[in-house]
Design a protein around this motif. Structure first.
Motif, PDB file in Angstrom:
ATOM      1  N   GLU A 120     -15.176  28.736  -6.261  1.00  0.00           N
ATOM      2  CA  GLU A 120     -13.920  29.308  -6.746  1.00  0.00           C
ATOM      3  C   GLU A 120     -14.129  29.967  -8.107  1.00  0.00           C
ATOM      4  OE1 GLU A 120      -9.235  28.200  -7.532  1.00  0.00           O
ATOM      5  OE2 GLU A 120     -10.579  26.637  -6.787  1.00  0.00           O
ATOM      6  N   SER A 121     -14.927  29.348  -8.975  1.00  0.00           N
ATOM      7  CA  SER A 121     -15.196  29.904 -10.295  1.00  0.00           C
ATOM      8  C   SER A 121     -15.997  31.200 -10.210  1.00  0.00           C
ATOM      9  CB  SER A 121     -15.966  28.898 -11.147  1.00  0.00           C
ATOM     10  OG  SER A 121     -15.192  27.751 -11.375  1.00  0.00           O
ATOM     11  N   LYS A 122     -17.002  31.228  -9.352  1.00  0.00           N
ATOM     12  CA  LYS A 122     -17.843  32.417  -9.181  1.00  0.00           C
ATOM     13  C   LYS A 122     -17.161  33.502  -8.373  1.00  0.00           C
ATOM     14  CE  LYS A 122     -22.235  29.955  -9.311  1.00  0.00           C
ATOM     15  NZ  LYS A 122     -23.427  29.590  -8.524  1.00  0.00           N
ATOM     16  N   GLY A 123     -16.222  33.098  -7.521  1.00  0.00           N
ATOM     17  CA  GLY A 123     -15.515  34.064  -6.692  1.00  0.00           C
ATOM     18  C   GLY A 123     -16.237  34.419  -5.410  1.00  0.00           C
ATOM     19  N   CYS A 124     -17.239  33.627  -5.041  1.00  0.00           N
ATOM     20  CA  CYS A 124     -17.936  33.919  -3.788  1.00  0.00           C
ATOM     21  C   CYS A 124     -18.758  32.729  -3.317  1.00  0.00           C
ATOM     22  CB  CYS A 124     -18.845  35.135  -3.922  1.00  0.00           C
ATOM     23  SG  CYS A 124     -20.284  34.885  -4.965  1.00  0.00           S
ATOM     24  N   VAL A 125     -19.030  32.747  -2.026  1.00  0.00           N
ATOM     25  CA  VAL A 125     -20.039  31.897  -1.416  1.00  0.00           C
ATOM     26  C   VAL A 125     -20.677  32.767  -0.337  1.00  0.00           C
ATOM     27  CG1 VAL A 125     -18.412  30.767   0.179  1.00  0.00           C
ATOM     28  CG2 VAL A 125     -20.607  29.705  -0.307  1.00  0.00           C
ATOM     29  N   LEU A 126     -21.988  32.871  -0.394  1.00  0.00           N
ATOM     30  CA  LEU A 126     -22.714  33.771   0.511  1.00  0.00           C
ATOM     31  C   LEU A 126     -23.481  32.985   1.558  1.00  0.00           C
ATOM     32  CD1 LEU A 126     -24.113  36.225  -2.186  1.00  0.00           C
ATOM     33  CD2 LEU A 126     -21.933  36.338  -0.946  1.00  0.00           C
ATOM     34  N   ASN A 127     -23.584  33.583   2.733  1.00  0.00           N
ATOM     35  CA  ASN A 127     -24.345  32.999   3.843  1.00  0.00           C
ATOM     36  C   ASN A 127     -23.892  31.577   4.175  1.00  0.00           C
ATOM     37  OD1 ASN A 127     -26.050  35.331   4.020  1.00  0.00           O
ATOM     38  ND2 ASN A 127     -27.107  34.565   2.213  1.00  0.00           N
ATOM     39  N   LEU A 128     -22.581  31.357   4.145  1.00  0.00           N
ATOM     40  CA  LEU A 128     -22.046  30.039   4.483  1.00  0.00           C
ATOM     41  C   LEU A 128     -22.016  29.903   5.998  1.00  0.00           C
ATOM     42  CD1 LEU A 128     -20.782  27.382   3.472  1.00  0.00           C
ATOM     43  CD2 LEU A 128     -18.545  28.490   3.767  1.00  0.00           C
ATOM     44  N   THR A 129     -22.766  28.953   6.506  1.00  0.00           N
ATOM     45  CA  THR A 129     -22.790  28.685   7.942  1.00  0.00           C
ATOM     46  C   THR A 129     -21.812  27.564   8.240  1.00  0.00           C
ATOM     47  OG1 THR A 129     -25.095  29.385   8.089  1.00  0.00           O
ATOM     48  CG2 THR A 129     -24.244  28.051   9.897  1.00  0.00           C
ATOM     49  N   VAL A 130     -20.864  27.858   9.105  1.00  0.00           N
ATOM     50  CA  VAL A 130     -19.860  26.891   9.529  1.00  0.00           C
ATOM     51  C   VAL A 130     -19.981  26.705  11.034  1.00  0.00           C
ATOM     52  CG1 VAL A 130     -18.294  27.480   7.653  1.00  0.00           C
ATOM     53  CG2 VAL A 130     -18.100  28.668   9.837  1.00  0.00           C
ATOM     54  N   THR A 131     -19.476  25.595  11.513  1.00  0.00           N
ATOM     55  CA  THR A 131     -19.474  25.339  12.946  1.00  0.00           C
ATOM     56  C   THR A 131     -18.026  25.292  13.413  1.00  0.00           C
ATOM     57  OG1 THR A 131     -21.494  24.043  12.702  1.00  0.00           O
ATOM     58  CG2 THR A 131     -20.289  23.800  14.769  1.00  0.00           C
ATOM     59  N   GLN A 175     -21.737  32.567  10.488  1.00  0.00           N
ATOM     60  CA  GLN A 175     -22.122  32.722   9.085  1.00  0.00           C
ATOM     61  C   GLN A 175     -21.270  33.817   8.435  1.00  0.00           C
ATOM     62  OE1 GLN A 175     -26.091  34.321   7.832  1.00  0.00           O
ATOM     63  NE2 GLN A 175     -26.338  32.196   7.187  1.00  0.00           N
ATOM     64  N   PHE A 176     -20.787  33.522   7.233  1.00  0.00           N
ATOM     65  CA  PHE A 176     -19.908  34.445   6.527  1.00  0.00           C
ATOM     66  C   PHE A 176     -20.288  34.548   5.057  1.00  0.00           C
ATOM     67  CE2 PHE A 176     -17.387  32.634   9.959  1.00  0.00           C
ATOM     68  CZ  PHE A 176     -16.848  33.771  10.536  1.00  0.00           C
ATOM     69  N   ASP A 177     -19.907  35.672   4.459  1.00  0.00           N
ATOM     70  CA  ASP A 177     -19.882  35.854   3.013  1.00  0.00           C
ATOM     71  C   ASP A 177     -18.415  35.887   2.618  1.00  0.00           C
ATOM     72  OD1 ASP A 177     -22.642  36.145   2.977  1.00  0.00           O
ATOM     73  OD2 ASP A 177     -22.585  38.327   2.834  1.00  0.00           O
ATOM     74  N   PHE A 178     -17.988  34.929   1.794  1.00  0.00           N
ATOM     75  CA  PHE A 178     -16.602  34.871   1.340  1.00  0.00           C
ATOM     76  C   PHE A 178     -16.551  35.305  -0.120  1.00  0.00           C
ATOM     77  CE2 PHE A 178     -16.629  31.748   4.786  1.00  0.00           C
ATOM     78  CZ  PHE A 178     -15.501  32.127   5.500  1.00  0.00           C
ATOM     79  N   TYR A 179     -15.631  36.214  -0.429  1.00  0.00           N
ATOM     80  CA  TYR A 179     -15.424  36.713  -1.789  1.00  0.00           C
ATOM     81  C   TYR A 179     -13.948  36.662  -2.121  1.00  0.00           C
ATOM     82  CZ  TYR A 179     -19.964  39.204  -1.950  1.00  0.00           C
ATOM     83  OH  TYR A 179     -21.286  39.531  -1.964  1.00  0.00           O
ATOM     84  N   ASP A 180     -13.637  36.529  -3.431  1.00  0.00           N
ATOM     85  CA  ASP A 180     -12.293  36.884  -3.859  1.00  0.00           C
ATOM     86  C   ASP A 180     -12.345  38.368  -4.213  1.00  0.00           C
ATOM     87  OD1 ASP A 180     -13.056  37.237  -6.606  1.00  0.00           O
ATOM     88  OD2 ASP A 180     -12.419  35.215  -7.131  1.00  0.00           O
ATOM     89  N   ILE A 181     -11.200  39.013  -4.308  1.00  0.00           N
ATOM     90  CA  ILE A 181     -11.170  40.464  -4.457  1.00  0.00           C
ATOM     91  C   ILE A 181     -11.824  40.933  -5.754  1.00  0.00           C
ATOM     92  CG2 ILE A 181      -8.848  40.560  -5.453  1.00  0.00           C
ATOM     93  CD1 ILE A 181     -10.379  43.083  -2.966  1.00  0.00           C
ATOM     94  N   THR A 182     -11.637  40.200  -6.842  1.00  0.00           N
ATOM     95  CA  THR A 182     -12.221  40.600  -8.120  1.00  0.00           C
ATOM     96  C   THR A 182     -13.744  40.592  -8.049  1.00  0.00           C
ATOM     97  OG1 THR A 182     -10.306  39.728  -9.293  1.00  0.00           O
ATOM     98  CG2 THR A 182     -12.315  40.079 -10.591  1.00  0.00           C
ATOM     99  N   ARG A 183     -14.315  39.512  -7.550  1.00  0.00           N
ATOM    100  CA  ARG A 183     -15.770  39.410  -7.443  1.00  0.00           C
ATOM    101  C   ARG A 183     -16.324  40.442  -6.464  1.00  0.00           C
ATOM    102  NH1 ARG A 183     -20.096  35.839  -8.547  1.00  0.00           N
ATOM    103  NH2 ARG A 183     -21.913  37.045  -7.934  1.00  0.00           N
TER     104      ARG A 183
END
Length: 90
Positions: free
Chosen positions: A18-29, A36-44
Motif C-alpha cells: 500500500e505504501s509503495k503503491g504496487c505489488v508485481l508478479n503476485l501469483t494468486v490461486t 499472476q497480476f501486477d497491481f498498482y494504484d493510479i499514482t504509482r
C-alpha cells in the motif's frame, strides 16, 4: 469463491504494498487456477509508466490491474469480480 494469496502476503507486506503503491508478479490461486497480476494504484502506475516511456518509448505489461489502493481487501475484491469457474473434478 475460493481465493488464496501466497503465505508470505502478511500484514507487513500488505502495508509495504500500500505504501509503495504496487505489488508485481503476485501469483494468486482462484478455484485452483494460478493467476499472476501486477497491481498498482493510479499514482504509482502513472509514475512507472511515464518513466518507462521516457526510457524506452513504450510501456507494456500483462495482467495489469489498477486499484484505488493496493490492499488485500481491494485485491480480493478485484479477484471476486473475475469470472473464474472451478476446475472440473475427474
Amino acid at each position: 469463491m475460493k481465493i488464496t494469496l501466497p503465505d508470505w502476503y502478511d500484514d507487513l507486506f500488505e502495508f509495504e504494498c500500500e505504501s509503495k503503491g504496487c505489488v508485481l508478479n503476485l501469483t494468486v490461486t482462484v478455484y485452483g487456477q494460478e493467476l499472476q497480476f501486477d497491481f498498482y494504484d493510479i499514482t504509482r502506475f502513472i509514475q512507472t509508466a511515464k518513466d518507462e516511456v521516457e526510457r524506452s518509448d513504450y510501456y507494456n505489461t500483462n495482467n495489469l490491474v489498477i486499484l484505488d489502493k493496493v490492499t488485500r481487501e481491494n485485491i480480493i475484491g478485484y479477484l471476486n469480480s473475475l469470472n473464474v469457474k472451478p476446475e472440473a473434478q475427474c
